[in-house]
Enzyme design. Structure first.
Site, PDB file in Angstrom:
ATOM      1  N   LYS A  42       0.845  -1.204   0.000  1.00 36.80           N
ATOM      2  CA  LYS A  42       0.000   0.000   0.000  1.00 36.80           C
ATOM      3  C   LYS A  42       0.881   1.255   0.000  1.00 36.80           C
ATOM      4  CE  LYS A  42      -0.341  -0.335   5.038  1.00 36.80           C
ATOM      5  NZ  LYS A  42      -1.122  -0.936   6.138  1.00 36.80           N
ATOM      6  N   TYR A 258      16.460  29.801   9.686  1.00 37.53           N
ATOM      7  CA  TYR A 258      15.264  30.501  10.174  1.00 37.53           C
ATOM      8  C   TYR A 258      15.240  30.557  11.696  1.00 37.53           C
ATOM      9  CZ  TYR A 258      12.894  30.448   5.622  1.00 37.53           C
ATOM     10  OH  TYR A 258      12.531  30.662   4.332  1.00 37.53           O
TER      11      TYR A 258
HETATM   12  C1  LIG Z   1      -0.294  -1.942   6.789  1.00 42.72           C
HETATM   13  C2  LIG Z   1      -0.857  -3.267   7.167  1.00 42.72           C
HETATM   14  C3  LIG Z   1      -0.023  -4.389   7.287  1.00 42.72           C
HETATM   15  C4  LIG Z   1       1.485  -4.322   7.217  1.00 42.72           C
HETATM   16  O1  LIG Z   1       1.974  -3.806   8.441  1.00 42.72           O
HETATM   17  P1  LIG Z   1       3.536  -3.713   8.768  1.00 42.72           P
HETATM   18  O2  LIG Z   1       3.564  -3.287  10.189  1.00 42.72           O
HETATM   19  O3  LIG Z   1       4.097  -2.688   7.857  1.00 42.72           O
HETATM   20  O4  LIG Z   1       4.144  -5.049   8.552  1.00 42.72           O
HETATM   21  C5  LIG Z   1      -0.635  -5.622   7.495  1.00 42.72           C
HETATM   22  N1  LIG Z   1      -1.981  -5.730   7.612  1.00 42.72           N
HETATM   23  C6  LIG Z   1      -2.804  -4.665   7.539  1.00 42.72           C
HETATM   24  C7  LIG Z   1      -4.271  -4.848   7.687  1.00 42.72           C
HETATM   25  C8  LIG Z   1      -2.277  -3.391   7.331  1.00 42.72           C
HETATM   26  O5  LIG Z   1      -3.086  -2.325   7.277  1.00 42.72           O
END
Ligand SMILES: *Cc1c(COP(=O)(O)O)cnc(C)c1O
Length: 364
Positions: A42, A258
């Protein structure tokens, strides 16, 4: 085959090491040998580029992938072809069923309303998200039981995977893990024909009983430790390097940046880098940040600007055109995250968003 973007004149360079990615994938597979490893790609593979990442993981043997959004799923389908199984964590949102079907994506249904929407659209393969205590997405156990008790409500839904998500997997001592494991056991028993999936990266390291049929790692594939600190079992995958634009002498008593926050107490040499918070170098790093140059960390001086950062090069050689590592094998993503008051996930997502990405290592 090996690819690099030809524009070597980019002042900011984000490099993704696909061989390191493959090693991290193998490390997760070795830890959960009886389960399928289904990479989570994702948010454009946490900023690293989902097409290239998923393409290489496919070549390493991965066949199922998770994305969050419908558009991410459509893109991944185009990149991987028809044989991949692509789960969409958003499930069936308003009006998306036709596109999910057209791209043969598998929605992760996370409410009774989504089960109904998928059924109304004709149904087919789906995953079912059961909430086991996180209260983010998922049907409650009693809702799942009600669903099964009402004949016909699931008749068109082919539940391939039952999944849940752990709230505290990064903390092996948390009582929540056991509670979720027990509730998930009840959910799995309700759907004997479906495969079961509970563990994210950190969950994989809670032990075999958390693995079930499929694990869903994200961050460890991309070089973050499963417990929000560096873990030598997982190699850095992303490297961010910025070019030095200018080196200047700063006399004692003068300030840098800054707000005139940083005051030189002695004669200093300062390098100005072509990177800033617009490139995903988190402004909250402030003086806790450092770049790696000439074999040592060189601290950030003063506030991070939109496109520029000042670092202390009083003790080393530095010249315009040289590259300074801001993330990579010497500046570990978990250390950067801790200094910025966040987690490796956000550091990667933000850093990968704007820079010119280069891939090294074999593509497939
Ligand atoms: C993002 C996500 C993962 C992966 O999580 P990590 O901590 O990056 O391994 C797995 N399952 C779901 C439902 C997620 O939203």
């Amino acid at each position: 085959m090996s690819v690099t973007t030809p524009d070597s004149a980019e002042a900011l360079r984000f490099t993704v090491d696909l061989d390191a990615l493959a090693r991290n994938y193998a490390a997760v597979c070795a830890e959960a040998p009886r389960a399928e490893t289904a990479p989570v790609v994702k948010a454009d593979a946490y900023g690293l580029g989902a097409d290239a990442v998923a393409g290489r993981l496919w070549a390493e043997g991965a066949r199922s992938f998770y994305v969050a959004r419908l558009s991410e799923g459509e893109r991944l389908r185009a990149a991987l072809g028809p044989a991949a199984t692509v789960y969409v964590l958003d499930g069936v949102l308003q009006g998306t069923a036709p596109r999910l079907r057209a791209a043969e994506l598998t929605p992760v249904l996370s409410s009774l309303a989504q089960v109904e929407a998928w059924t109304a659209a004709g149904g087919g393969p789906a995953a079912l998200h059961i909430d086991t205590g996180m209260n983010r997405l998922g049907l409650r156990l009693e809702e799942a039981r009600a669903l099964l008790a009402a004949p016909g409500r699931l008749r068109r839904v082919d539940v391939r995977v039952v999944l849940s998500h752990l709230a505290c997997a990064g903390d092996p001592g948390a009582a929540m893990n056991r509670r979720q494991l027990e509730r998930f056991g009840e959910a799995v028993a309700l759907f004997p024909d479906a495969r079961a999936s509970l563990a994210n990266s950190a969950g994989v390291f809670l032990g075999r009983e958390y693995h079930f049929d499929q694990v869903r790692p994200g961050i460890t594939l991309y070089g973050g430790g499963p417990r929000e600190r560096p873990d030598p079992r997982f190699a850095p995958v992303a490297t961010l390097e910025a070019e030095i634009v200018q080196v200047r002498a700063v006399p004692p008593g003068e300030t840098v940046g800054y707000g005139a926050d940083f005051v030189a107490e002695r004669p200093m040499r300062v390098a100005i880098l072509a990177a800033g918070y617009a490139d995903g170098v988190l402004r909250s790093l402030g003086a806790g940040g450092y770049g790696w140059l000439a074999g040592a960390p060189r601290r950030f001086l003063g506030r991070i600007s939109m496109d520029l950062i000042a670092i202390d090069v009083t003790e080393c050689e530095a010249a315009p055109g040289q590259r300074v590592e801001l993330l990579g094998p010497n500046v570990l993503v978990d250390d950067v995250a801790q200094a910025a008051g966040t987690i490796a996930y956000e550091v990667l997502c933000r850093a990968g968003a704007r820079s010119a990405r280069r891939y090294v290592g074999s593509v497939a």
